[in-house]
Design a protein around this motif. Sequence first.
Motif, PDB file in Angstrom:
ATOM      1  N   VAL A 254       0.888  -1.066   0.024  1.00  0.00           N
ATOM      2  CA  VAL A 254       0.049  -0.035   0.033  1.00  0.00           C
ATOM      3  C   VAL A 254       1.063   1.251   0.053  1.00  0.00           C
ATOM      4  N   VAL A 255       1.787   1.280   0.959  1.00  0.00           N
ATOM      5  CA  VAL A 255       2.627   2.539   0.891  1.00  0.00           C
ATOM      6  C   VAL A 255       3.520   2.692  -0.422  1.00  0.00           C
ATOM      7  N   ARG A 256       4.022   1.689  -0.745  1.00  0.00           N
ATOM      8  CA  ARG A 256       4.787   1.603  -2.040  1.00  0.00           C
ATOM      9  C   ARG A 256       4.091   2.099  -3.113  1.00  0.00           C
ATOM     10  N   THR A 257       2.731   1.632  -3.369  1.00  0.00           N
ATOM     11  CA  THR A 257       1.871   2.149  -4.268  1.00  0.00           C
ATOM     12  C   THR A 257       1.890   3.648  -4.308  1.00  0.00           C
ATOM     13  N   ALA A 258       1.491   3.965  -3.171  1.00  0.00           N
ATOM     14  CA  ALA A 258       1.259   5.482  -2.982  1.00  0.00           C
ATOM     15  C   ALA A 258       2.326   6.152  -3.028  1.00  0.00           C
TER      16      ALA A 258
END
Length: 283
Positions: free
Chosen positions: A12-16
């Motif tokens: 999730v954080v990488r995508t953001a």
Amino acid sequence: MRSLPRIVLEPVVRTALLEDLGRAGDLTTDSIVPAGATATVQLVSRDAGVVAGLPAALLAWELVDPTIAVEVHLPDGSRVAPGSVIATASGPARGLLTGERVALNLLGHLSGVATSTAAIADVIAHTGAKVADTRKTIPGLRALQKYAVTCGGGSNHRFGLDDAVLIKDNHIAVAGGVRQAVEAARAHIGHLVKVEVEVDSLSMLAELLEVGADVVLLDNFTPAQLREAVTMVDGAMVTEASGRITPETAVPIAEAGVDLISVGWLTHSARVLDIGLDHLSST
């Protein structure tokens, strides 16, 4: 309150971060801030609320620059007032500024979910009912949002279509009735899977009691109807109330004796908790 493993948080954080950094990175910071500059900043709450999502926010900084160091003062689940310092971060100024927006977006949103949950959990604390979330979550954020609900004192409903059966009006219509729907579901699932059935009237509840289920969802019942429904169930099923519930309407619903109150807006429409990044010093 459970914790979320890194394997859940990191995608999730990488995508953001990828969404924010795009193809060329942080043009503003990289052109203005010297490569060797360091800074110390604080995450500060500007509203009263409940903290949630701090591990996700801090992971954003770690992925941008693993040399950034963070000291947590108020971990997830903490109650904060305006001006409360949640955490202090120090390290390369470029990394702190580049990861700032993703960190604040995740922390503010998830803390908002926790704060909204606490608003209901607090007012029904004198009853035996618990506030629960639903599947009305933002795509890609379900696990994080449901975690935030627990930070606010709430309970999690099913996580997806694959971990429980919830028979609603359209399923009943296709099956041809409550009994047919429940019997078809029980014939299909394993012995560890629970069955919940939504009913919208006391007569429908009476029909369900003849076949039985693990949980009954009492949809849009008045408090008076809920009291009668709880009496009819008499402990045979877990009772759950739903239908446009607010902190103001939750009290009489909980006092009617239901076990759970499920609220969709906790995750799909929660107001963010205003959390800012205050700059302390740079070198």
